[in-house]
Design a protein around this motif. Structure first.
Motif, PDB file in Angstrom:
ATOM      1  N   LEU A 114       0.836  -1.198   0.000  1.00 40.64           N
ATOM      2  CA  LEU A 114       0.000   0.000   0.000  1.00 40.64           C
ATOM      3  C   LEU A 114       0.875   1.253   0.000  1.00 40.64           C
ATOM      4  O   LEU A 114       1.833   1.335   0.768  1.00 40.64           O
ATOM      5  CB  LEU A 114      -0.922   0.019   1.217  1.00 40.64           C
ATOM      6  CG  LEU A 114      -1.957  -1.089   1.297  1.00 40.64           C
ATOM      7  CD1 LEU A 114      -2.760  -0.976   2.584  1.00 40.64           C
ATOM      8  CD2 LEU A 114      -2.878  -1.050   0.098  1.00 40.64           C
ATOM      9  N   PRO A 115       0.539   2.234  -0.840  1.00 40.32           N
ATOM     10  CA  PRO A 115       1.312   3.480  -0.853  1.00 40.32           C
ATOM     11  C   PRO A 115       0.967   4.340   0.360  1.00 40.32           C
ATOM     12  O   PRO A 115      -0.084   4.168   0.977  1.00 40.32           O
ATOM     13  CB  PRO A 115       0.857   4.162  -2.144  1.00 40.32           C
ATOM     14  CG  PRO A 115      -0.523   3.647  -2.354  1.00 40.32           C
ATOM     15  CD  PRO A 115      -0.530   2.236  -1.820  1.00 40.32           C
ATOM     16  N   LEU A 116       1.843   5.252   0.683  1.00 34.42           N
ATOM     17  CA  LEU A 116       1.603   6.162   1.800  1.00 34.42           C
ATOM     18  C   LEU A 116       0.870   7.403   1.315  1.00 34.42           C
ATOM     19  O   LEU A 116       1.127   7.905   0.218  1.00 34.42           O
ATOM     20  CB  LEU A 116       2.926   6.576   2.440  1.00 34.42           C
ATOM     21  CG  LEU A 116       3.753   5.437   3.025  1.00 34.42           C
ATOM     22  CD1 LEU A 116       5.080   5.963   3.510  1.00 34.42           C
ATOM     23  CD2 LEU A 116       2.999   4.754   4.138  1.00 34.42           C
ATOM     24  N   GLY A 117      -0.054   7.900   2.127  1.00 35.00           N
ATOM     25  CA  GLY A 117      -0.693   9.177   1.873  1.00 35.00           C
ATOM     26  C   GLY A 117      -1.636   9.233   0.687  1.00 35.00           C
ATOM     27  O   GLY A 117      -1.714  10.253   0.031  1.00 35.00           O
ATOM     28  N   THR A 118      -2.319   8.153   0.370  1.00 37.26           N
ATOM     29  CA  THR A 118      -3.287   8.195  -0.721  1.00 37.26           C
ATOM     30  C   THR A 118      -4.700   8.154  -0.157  1.00 37.26           C
ATOM     31  O   THR A 118      -4.915   7.722   0.968  1.00 37.26           O
ATOM     32  CB  THR A 118      -3.108   7.017  -1.698  1.00 37.26           C
ATOM     33  OG1 THR A 118      -3.254   5.799  -0.983  1.00 37.26           O
ATOM     34  CG2 THR A 118      -1.764   7.074  -2.376  1.00 37.26           C
ATOM     35  N   GLY A 119      -5.666   8.582  -0.962  1.00 41.00           N
ATOM     36  CA  GLY A 119      -7.055   8.627  -0.532  1.00 41.00           C
ATOM     37  C   GLY A 119      -7.751   7.291  -0.657  1.00 41.00           C
ATOM     38  O   GLY A 119      -7.249   6.358  -1.273  1.00 41.00           O
ATOM     39  N   THR A 120      -8.911   7.255  -0.051  1.00 41.15           N
ATOM     40  CA  THR A 120      -9.699   6.031  -0.080  1.00 41.15           C
ATOM     41  C   THR A 120     -10.322   5.815  -1.454  1.00 41.15           C
ATOM     42  O   THR A 120     -10.172   4.769  -2.036  1.00 41.15           O
ATOM     43  CB  THR A 120     -10.798   6.076   0.994  1.00 41.15           C
ATOM     44  OG1 THR A 120     -10.191   6.305   2.248  1.00 41.15           O
ATOM     45  CG2 THR A 120     -11.558   4.782   1.041  1.00 41.15           C
ATOM     46  N   GLY A 121     -11.039   6.797  -1.980  1.00 41.03           N
ATOM     47  CA  GLY A 121     -11.633   6.682  -3.306  1.00 41.03           C
ATOM     48  C   GLY A 121     -12.780   5.683  -3.350  1.00 41.03           C
ATOM     49  O   GLY A 121     -13.221   5.155  -2.333  1.00 41.03           O
ATOM     50  N   THR A 122     -13.241   5.416  -4.545  1.00 42.03           N
ATOM     51  CA  THR A 122     -14.355   4.488  -4.733  1.00 42.03           C
ATOM     52  C   THR A 122     -13.856   3.050  -4.679  1.00 42.03           C
ATOM     53  O   THR A 122     -12.666   2.787  -4.843  1.00 42.03           O
ATOM     54  CB  THR A 122     -15.045   4.727  -6.080  1.00 42.03           C
ATOM     55  OG1 THR A 122     -14.117   4.418  -7.121  1.00 42.03           O
ATOM     56  CG2 THR A 122     -15.539   6.157  -6.213  1.00 42.03           C
ATOM     57  N   GLN A 123     -14.787   2.145  -4.496  1.00 48.06           N
ATOM     58  CA  GLN A 123     -14.424   0.728  -4.442  1.00 48.06           C
ATOM     59  C   GLN A 123     -13.793   0.289  -5.762  1.00 48.06           C
ATOM     60  O   GLN A 123     -12.817  -0.450  -5.772  1.00 48.06           O
ATOM     61  CB  GLN A 123     -15.657  -0.114  -4.135  1.00 48.06           C
ATOM     62  CG  GLN A 123     -15.359  -1.593  -4.059  1.00 48.06           C
ATOM     63  CD  GLN A 123     -16.548  -2.401  -3.593  1.00 48.06           C
ATOM     64  OE1 GLN A 123     -17.380  -1.924  -2.859  1.00 48.06           O
ATOM     65  NE2 GLN A 123     -16.613  -3.638  -4.024  1.00 48.06           N
ATOM     66  N   PHE A 124     -14.329   0.760  -6.875  1.00 45.43           N
ATOM     67  CA  PHE A 124     -13.781   0.402  -8.183  1.00 45.43           C
ATOM     68  C   PHE A 124     -12.331   0.875  -8.332  1.00 45.43           C
ATOM     69  O   PHE A 124     -11.500   0.164  -8.887  1.00 45.43           O
ATOM     70  CB  PHE A 124     -14.653   0.989  -9.298  1.00 45.43           C
ATOM     71  CG  PHE A 124     -14.162   0.643 -10.669  1.00 45.43           C
ATOM     72  CD1 PHE A 124     -14.376  -0.620 -11.196  1.00 45.43           C
ATOM     73  CD2 PHE A 124     -13.468   1.567 -11.426  1.00 45.43           C
ATOM     74  CE1 PHE A 124     -13.912  -0.955 -12.453  1.00 45.43           C
ATOM     75  CE2 PHE A 124     -13.007   1.247 -12.687  1.00 45.43           C
ATOM     76  CZ  PHE A 124     -13.230  -0.017 -13.206  1.00 45.43           C
ATOM     77  N   SER A 125     -12.025   2.044  -7.821  1.00 40.21           N
ATOM     78  CA  SER A 125     -10.667   2.576  -7.956  1.00 40.21           C
ATOM     79  C   SER A 125      -9.669   1.869  -7.049  1.00 40.21           C
ATOM     80  O   SER A 125      -8.463   2.046  -7.211  1.00 40.21           O
ATOM     81  CB  SER A 125     -10.652   4.075  -7.677  1.00 40.21           C
ATOM     82  OG  SER A 125     -10.890   4.336  -6.312  1.00 40.21           O
TER      83      SER A 125
END
Length: 158
Positions: A114-125
């Motif tokens: 998992l990258p650091l500092g990324t958003g949750t976003g939609t399930q598809f993304s």
């Protein structure tokens, strides 16, 4: 002439629907062989991810959820393909790692970084796909394949 035309038209319509019937839930062969989703419990759920691939550089963990598992026939074996949902966008370095075999069941765990500092976003993304090719020799005696994530596991029958 009209009878022949009607017969040919009927046969063409029936045959064009065969692919849909093959994958539908109304096909009696699909009733018992569909993927089964279940919560992760037991010894495999408690196995630390560091025990899967020892080494200080491997920081990968289990994907949050398994969304689906499919098997595609290829000459000499199958391709096991799993779709997972990561906690955040941008998961990478996905891999299905074999945990073991027991009583005709082959168990895999779905690992990602998992990258650091990324958003949750939609399930598809947040969807990530990993696959592994298995030969007929590797599948000898295997009737069930289970892919585990952090919160659930999906089991498919061969």
């Amino acid at each position: 002439m009209i009878r022949t035309f009607c017969l040919l038209l009927s046969v063409a319509l029936v045959l064009s629907g065969c692919q849909r019937i093959q994958e539908s839930r109304f096909n009696p062969f699909n009733i018992l062989s569909g993927p089964r989703v279940e919560p992760v419990e037991g010894r495999n759920a408690l196995l630390p991810d560091s025990a899967l691939r020892p080494g200080p550089l491997d920081q990968r963990g289990r994907i949050d959820q398994i969304a689906g598992v499919a098997t595609d026939q290829i000459p000499g074996g199958i391709i096991l393909r799993a779709t997972g949902i990561a906690e955040v966008q941008g998961a990478y370095d996905a891999e299905l790692v074999e945990l073991g075999r027991s009583g005709g069941t082959l168990v895999y765990v779905f690992l990602t970084e998992l990258p650091l500092g990324t958003g949750t976003g939609t399930q598809f993304s947040r969807q990530v796909i990993a696959a592994v090719a298995l030969s007929d020799q590797e599948l000898a005696g295997i009737t069930t394949i289970r892919v585990e994530g952090a919160r659930n596991a999906v089991t498919v029958r061969r």
